[in-house]
Design an enzyme around this catalytic site. Structure first.
Site, PDB file in Angstrom:
ATOM      1  N   ASP A 215       1.200  -1.173   0.103  1.00 36.62           N
ATOM      2  CA  ASP A 215      -0.074   0.025   0.305  1.00 36.62           C
ATOM      3  C   ASP A 215       1.376   1.321   0.227  1.00 36.62           C
ATOM      4  OD1 ASP A 215      -3.282   1.359   0.671  1.00 36.62           O
ATOM      5  OD2 ASP A 215      -1.480   1.686   2.156  1.00 36.62           O
TER       6      ASP A 215
ATOM      7  N   HIS B  42      -7.659  -6.002  -0.259  1.00 34.43           N
ATOM      8  CA  HIS B  42      -6.324  -5.283  -0.335  1.00 34.43           C
ATOM      9  C   HIS B  42      -5.058  -5.005   0.199  1.00 34.43           C
ATOM     10  CE1 HIS B  42      -4.199  -1.432  -0.953  1.00 34.43           C
ATOM     11  NE2 HIS B  42      -4.100  -1.570   0.746  1.00 34.43           N
TER      12      HIS B  42
END
Length: 313
Positions: free
Chosen positions: A108, A290
């Protein structure tokens, strides 16, 4: 399940004008450093499944809580969170341990930092492994301006910049609820809701999908953000346009060997131009969302170790 007690003990290390909370394992493997860089709103603990596997594979594993997170310093100036400061912390960490270079792994926002670090300090990075966020091309317009034109003012990247302090306060008022609602998998599809997504998530009383971690694991993240607040970590977003300017004169091509790991269900799209900017990249996709290394720890470890093995020969 991995409890906090299983995670390496912390050290507070002074580097680059700040103090970083660093979790270190595998000191017996000195000479083979690998640095794991968390994303937002995460914590070094997000790498709990990777640390023992990398130590067993012969690596000296260094996992910082980067500035703004956990017990690491939280400078008050927004510009203290730009890519020069964030990458400077990691370079100073290498210096602290006496390393010329290392393999860097990011997830991320940690991926954004690792890409930027590699552009700014190519001689200090020998290999790149990034999860979720592919290389972001530096286009003709600053990133926040570009996102505002495409996604509008409620898009959370834009909102963080245009309405400073608003989201910070809402997330801090609802820390447990926000993180519980965020760290989910297999969420049912929903049409986008009006308003700012992260604020909506913090105020939602009922989580969707399934949790990706146990209550005791989630408690590590909640406790950390209850202590630190969110402003330091959100300040990373508030430097995107500044970073765009700072990278203006840097060679945009990353020559290091790279591994890019995507989650097939991640909301972040895969890059169609990745090989133009990262020519020596190998791509792996896992069936997850994610939070790749926490959703699919074994598969993530296998992908990383298999890729690293080929460079050991």
């Amino acid at each position: 399940m991995i409890n906090k007690t299983d995670f390496p003990k912390l050290s507070l290390i002074s580097v680059n004008g700040v103090e970083l909370e660093v979790f270190e394992a595998g000191r017996q493997n000195l000479g083979k450093p690998i640095v794991l860089c968390h994303g937002w709103p995460e914590h070094a603990f997000s790498w709990r499944y990777q640390v023992p596997a990398l130590v067993d594979a012969g690596y000296h594993v260094i996992v910082p809580n980067q500035r703004g997170y956990g017990n690491s310093s939280r400078p008050t100036e927004v510009t203290d969170y730009d890519i020069e400061h964030l990458s400077g912390d990691l370079i100073a960490l290498l210096d602290h341990y006496g390393y010329e270079d290392a393999t860097f792994v990011g997830h991320d926002w940690g991926s954004m930092v690792v890409w930027g670090l590699t552009l700014l300090h190519p001689n200090r990075v020998n290999k790149v492994i990034n999860l979720s966020l592919p290389y972001q091309e530096r286009g003709e317009r600053p990133w926040i301006k570009f996102m505002e034109e495409i996604f509008g003012g409620d898009y959370y990247f834009v909102h963080f910049n245009r309405q400073p302090g608003v989201a910070d306060a809402v997330l801090e008022e609802n820390t447990f609820q926000f993180l519980r609602n965020l760290y989910r998998k297999n969420e049912p599809f929903r049409e986008p809701q009006p308003g700012m997504a992260m604020i909506n998530l913090a105020r939602a009383e009922t989580p969707l999908g399934e949790p990706i971690m146990s209550d005791s694991e989630l408690a590590v993240f909640v406790s950390s953000f209850e202590s630190s607040g969110f402003t330091g970590s959100i300040n990373w977003y508030r430097n995107l346009d500044r970073n765009w300017h700072l990278l203006a004169n840097v060679n945009p091509i990353i020559q290091q060997p790279a591994l890019m790991i995507y989650g097939d269900r991640d909301v972040i799209p895969k890059s169609e131009k990745l090989t133009e900017f990262v020519p020596n990249v190998e791509v792996v996709s896992l069936d997850c969302g994610h939070w790749i290394q926490q959703e699919k720890p074994e598969e993530t470890n296998q992908a990383i170790l298999k890729w690293l093995e080929q460079w050991e020969m």
